[in-house]
Design a protein around this motif. Structure first.
Motif, PDB file in Angstrom:
ATOM      1  N   PHE A   1     161.352  33.072 101.591  1.00  0.00           N
ATOM      2  CA  PHE A   1     160.943  32.264 101.633  1.00  0.00           C
ATOM      3  C   PHE A   1     159.254  32.569 101.488  1.00  0.00           C
ATOM      4  O   PHE A   1     158.353  31.347 100.937  1.00  0.00           O
ATOM      5  CB  PHE A   1     160.379  32.307 103.173  1.00  0.00           C
ATOM      6  N   LEU A   2     158.461  33.848 101.264  1.00  0.00           N
ATOM      7  CA  LEU A   2     156.658  33.480 100.930  1.00  0.00           C
ATOM      8  C   LEU A   2     156.981  33.190  99.237  1.00  0.00           C
ATOM      9  O   LEU A   2     156.029  32.808  99.328  1.00  0.00           O
ATOM     10  CB  LEU A   2     156.299  35.735 101.247  1.00  0.00           C
ATOM     11  N   VAL A   3     157.769  33.180  98.890  1.00  0.00           N
ATOM     12  CA  VAL A   3     157.572  33.066  97.442  1.00  0.00           C
ATOM     13  C   VAL A   3     157.948  31.317  97.286  1.00  0.00           C
ATOM     14  O   VAL A   3     156.676  31.276  96.237  1.00  0.00           O
ATOM     15  CB  VAL A   3     158.687  34.036  96.527  1.00  0.00           C
ATOM     16  N   HIS A   4     158.547  31.358  97.655  1.00  0.00           N
ATOM     17  CA  HIS A   4     158.888  29.716  97.711  1.00  0.00           C
ATOM     18  C   HIS A   4     157.794  29.163  98.680  1.00  0.00           C
ATOM     19  O   HIS A   4     157.579  27.745  97.539  1.00  0.00           O
ATOM     20  CB  HIS A   4     160.266  29.306  98.440  1.00  0.00           C
ATOM     21  N   MET A   5     157.440  29.384  99.798  1.00  0.00           N
ATOM     22  CA  MET A   5     156.204  28.212 100.056  1.00  0.00           C
ATOM     23  C   MET A   5     154.414  29.109  99.102  1.00  0.00           C
ATOM     24  O   MET A   5     153.826  27.953  99.536  1.00  0.00           O
ATOM     25  CB  MET A   5     155.894  29.281 101.480  1.00  0.00           C
ATOM     26  N   SER A   6     154.739  29.564  98.666  1.00  0.00           N
ATOM     27  CA  SER A   6     153.427  29.806  98.004  1.00  0.00           C
ATOM     28  C   SER A   6     153.375  28.493  97.133  1.00  0.00           C
ATOM     29  O   SER A   6     152.312  28.939  96.113  1.00  0.00           O
ATOM     30  CB  SER A   6     153.187  30.999  97.877  1.00  0.00           C
TER      31      SER A   6
END
Length: 116
Positions: free
Chosen positions: A94-99
């Protein structure tokens, strides 16, 4: 950075690391490897106490407790730790895709051609 040439050596190390990981995983999955079905069956038998675990007494899987040995085709969680692992993987994804959008917006001249 005007050019990504400065990070090329680090990128090459990362790519080599991925290839080494793939090779090791393939070798371990081959018959007789740490994750082969005969080895896993022998370890499971040893964990159950039947004494049939002499095939794989010197590998990584034999050092694991019975609940930590990988199982495929089993539906549901084998232990509460499975949920913690799944949630940490989901949070990382989630964090990787949202950044990505934030990175796109910080470009000087944002365009899809320059971003992707």
């Amino acid at each position: 950075l005007k050019s990504l040439a400065a990070i090329a050596p680090v990128s090459i190390v990362g790519v080599v690391g991925i290839f080494v990981t793939c090779i090791v995983m393939t070798l371990r999955a081959l018959p007789g490897g740490a994750y082969s079905s005969t080895t896993a069956a022998a370890i499971a038998a040893a964990a159950a106490g039947s004494g049939g675990g002499s095939v794989a007494t010197k590998n990584y899987l034999s050092s694991l407790s019975a609940e930590c040995i990988p199982s495929f085709g089993v539906v549901g969680m084998r232990s509460p730790r499975s949920f913690l692992i799944l949630s940490s993987m989901a949070a990382t994804a989630f964090l990787v895709h949202m950044s990505g959008p934030e990175f796109y917006n910080t470009l000087r001249r944002p365009s899809l051609a320059r971003f992707g």
